[in-house]
Write a protein that holds these residues in place. Structure first.
Motif, PDB file in Angstrom:
ATOM      1  N   MET A   1       0.825  -1.209   0.000  1.00  0.00           N
ATOM      2  CA  MET A   1       0.000   0.000   0.000  1.00  0.00           C
ATOM      3  C   MET A   1       0.861   1.263   0.000  1.00  0.00           C
ATOM      4  SD  MET A   1      -3.188  -0.711   2.519  1.00  0.00           S
ATOM      5  CE  MET A   1      -2.237  -1.076   3.989  1.00  0.00           C
ATOM      6  N   GLU A   2       1.913   1.216   0.835  1.00  0.00           N
ATOM      7  CA  GLU A   2       2.753   2.408   0.979  1.00  0.00           C
ATOM      8  C   GLU A   2       3.482   2.742  -0.327  1.00  0.00           C
ATOM      9  OE1 GLU A   2       2.420   0.047   3.129  1.00  0.00           O
ATOM     10  OE2 GLU A   2       1.793   1.007   4.991  1.00  0.00           O
ATOM     11  N   ARG A   3       3.642   1.761  -1.209  1.00  0.00           N
ATOM     12  CA  ARG A   3       4.296   2.013  -2.515  1.00  0.00           C
ATOM     13  C   ARG A   3       3.580   3.119  -3.285  1.00  0.00           C
ATOM     14  NH1 ARG A   3       3.889  -1.485  -6.387  1.00  0.00           N
ATOM     15  NH2 ARG A   3       2.448  -2.864  -5.308  1.00  0.00           N
ATOM     16  N   LEU A   4       2.254   3.186  -3.090  1.00  0.00           N
ATOM     17  CA  LEU A   4       1.469   4.236  -3.767  1.00  0.00           C
ATOM     18  C   LEU A   4       1.978   5.615  -3.360  1.00  0.00           C
ATOM     19  CD1 LEU A   4      -2.375   3.608  -3.569  1.00  0.00           C
ATOM     20  CD2 LEU A   4      -1.102   4.370  -5.557  1.00  0.00           C
ATOM     21  N   LEU A   5       2.222   5.769  -2.044  1.00  0.00           N
ATOM     22  CA  LEU A   5       2.680   7.068  -1.535  1.00  0.00           C
ATOM     23  C   LEU A   5       4.106   7.346  -2.002  1.00  0.00           C
ATOM     24  CD1 LEU A   5       1.325   6.759   2.130  1.00  0.00           C
ATOM     25  CD2 LEU A   5       0.230   7.868   0.177  1.00  0.00           C
ATOM     26  N   GLN A   6       4.923   6.268  -1.996  1.00  0.00           N
ATOM     27  CA  GLN A   6       6.333   6.455  -2.405  1.00  0.00           C
ATOM     28  C   GLN A   6       6.437   6.883  -3.867  1.00  0.00           C
ATOM     29  OE1 GLN A   6       7.644   2.548  -1.435  1.00  0.00           O
ATOM     30  NE2 GLN A   6       7.510   2.908   0.777  1.00  0.00           N
ATOM     31  N   GLN A   7       5.456   6.481  -4.677  1.00  0.00           N
ATOM     32  CA  GLN A   7       5.523   6.803  -6.115  1.00  0.00           C
ATOM     33  C   GLN A   7       4.672   8.031  -6.462  1.00  0.00           C
ATOM     34  OE1 GLN A   7       5.193   3.537  -8.866  1.00  0.00           O
ATOM     35  NE2 GLN A   7       5.892   2.062  -7.358  1.00  0.00           N
ATOM     36  N   LYS A   8       4.469   8.876  -5.458  1.00  0.00           N
ATOM     37  CA  LYS A   8       3.619  10.067  -5.602  1.00  0.00           C
ATOM     38  C   LYS A   8       3.908  10.876  -6.872  1.00  0.00           C
ATOM     39  CE  LYS A   8       3.790  14.461  -3.191  1.00  0.00           C
ATOM     40  NZ  LYS A   8       4.189  15.136  -1.968  1.00  0.00           N
ATOM     41  N   ASN A   9       5.187  11.133  -7.128  1.00  0.00           N
ATOM     42  CA  ASN A   9       5.515  11.991  -8.274  1.00  0.00           C
ATOM     43  C   ASN A   9       5.252  11.292  -9.597  1.00  0.00           C
ATOM     44  OD1 ASN A   9       6.241  13.987  -6.544  1.00  0.00           O
ATOM     45  ND2 ASN A   9       8.420  13.434  -6.526  1.00  0.00           N
ATOM     46  N   ARG A  10       5.677  10.032  -9.668  1.00  0.00           N
ATOM     47  CA  ARG A  10       5.475   9.275 -10.906  1.00  0.00           C
ATOM     48  C   ARG A  10       3.982   9.124 -11.210  1.00  0.00           C
ATOM     49  NH1 ARG A  10       5.075   4.187 -13.231  1.00  0.00           N
ATOM     50  NH2 ARG A  10       4.369   3.171 -11.327  1.00  0.00           N
ATOM     51  N   LEU A  11       3.190   8.925 -10.149  1.00  0.00           N
ATOM     52  CA  LEU A  11       1.750   8.671 -10.356  1.00  0.00           C
ATOM     53  C   LEU A  11       0.934   9.959 -10.424  1.00  0.00           C
ATOM     54  CD1 LEU A  11       1.318   5.656  -7.884  1.00  0.00           C
ATOM     55  CD2 LEU A  11       1.691   5.577 -10.348  1.00  0.00           C
TER      56      LEU A  11
END
Ligand SMILES: C[S@@+](CC[C@H](N)C(=O)[O-])C[C@H]1O[C@@H](n2cnc3c(N)ncnc32)[C@H](O)[C@@H]1O
Length: 323
Positions: A1-11
């Protein structure tokens, strides 16, 4: 789940980052103190070692992870036991290190009906509502999208997804253990939304379609698959109690009602691309499910009727644009 937050800029999720942060913190705390089924499945997931697959394959009917020769006989037998504990495997099939999960549904049959009608998925932001264990999300991953986000509230399916991801490690595939209405507002964000086998579970199908519309980029593509009834009079079946022994079924529209719902939610360019009666070849009992299946839901004297006397399950696929 936290991967979503870590990829904030890309996403590019700046506009809803705070809402995601709160939601994911809350879900992490819930999972850390899991009880009941969530705890049971979490323990199974944690007990499975990080086996490394020599290859992965999304292209064929079974999503294939590794090969028999990647594991010792002892490890394969341990993994087999853990996968059995994660039953029922409804969507699939999968082949994990030579262990064939012959799921209840031959999900590739639906994918074969959907895929030829899809726009290009490469680089797209995709939402899959009710992905179950993610079989279709991984099929989509084979097309190189920017992201596929699933929202799946049911514990067993969510943990099956996490088990598959443990080996597949698809960096652009995410899943949150939530129903669709708990997803933060993501106005005009998704390029493609899949809503397959979910709308008939909702008490307010038009509201759900409107919410989906709002989350889509102008021109984005909706793939909607739903139970339908055979009528040409703008009719809808609302089962008195159960439909095919399922408790949580509300509106089953005919094709015209489905089109009206989509129009009222704002969609254009609405096309019905497939209508298929669910067959006992597509949905059947295997050793990977212990529950009843289609054959048990139909009238034993008339396979065109459910056990309750309603028309037997027929499903339609619609594609529409959010313009
Ligand atoms: C019939 S299955 C369909 C699975 C898959 N999409 C397919 O087409 O084969 C319905 C799935 O939707 C999930 N579901 C039910 N209500 C939902 C909701 N409000 N939001 C997201 N998922 C939901 C269920 O847990 C289940 O995995």
């Amino acid at each position: 789940m936290e991967r979503l937050l870590q990829q904030k800029n890309r996403l590019k999720i700046d506009h809803c980052y705070n809402e995601f942060e709160v939601l994911i913190k809350e879900k992490r705390a819930f999972l850390d103190h899991a009880k009941g089924n969530f705890l049971k499945y979490k323990k199974i997931l944690e007990s499975i070692p990080d086996f490394i697959p020599s290859s992965i394959d999304f292209k064929h009917e079974a999503i294939t992870i590794g090969d028999k020769s990647d594991l010792t006989t002892k490890d394969a037998s341990f993994l087999n036991e853990k996968l059995e504990q994660l039953c029922p495997w409804r969507k699939g099939p999968f082949n994990l290190f030579g262990i064939k999960i012959d799921s209840e549904w031959q999900s590739w049959m639906k994918w074969d009906r959907v895929e030829p009608h899809l726009g290009n998925l490469k680089g797209r932001r995709i939402l899959d509502i009710g992905p179950s264990n993610g079989y279709y999300m991984f099929k989509m991953a084979g097309h190189n999208p920017l992201m596929v986000l699933g929202v799946e509230p049911q514990s067993s399916f969510y943990f099956q997804y996490l088990t598959l991801q443990k080996f597949l490690k698809q960096d652009n595939v995410f899943c949150l253990p939530i129903p669709h209405d708990q997803l933060p507002k993501m106005d005009k964000y998704f390029d493609t939304v899949f809503c397959m086998g979910v709308l008939y579970h909702r008490k307010s199908p038009v509201q759900m379609l409107k919410d989906i519309f709002d989350s889509m980029k102008p021109g984005g593509e909706l793939v909607l698959e739903n139970l339908i009834i055979d009528s040409k009079q703008n009719f809808c079946l609302f089962p008195k109690d159960r439909y095919a022994k399922m408790r949580n079924i509300f509106f089953i529209p005919d094709l015209l009602v489905m089109e009206s719902w989509l129009l009222r939610a704002g969609f254009t360019n609405i096309r019905c691309v497939d209508v298929t009666k669910t067959s006992i070849e597509e949905q059947r009992k295997t050793k990977w499910i212990q529950t009843e299946t289609l054959k048990d839901f139909l009238d034993p004297n008339d396979p065109n009727k459910t056990i309750e006397g309603y028309p037997a399950p027929v499903r339609a696929i619609f594609i529409a644009n959010a313009t």
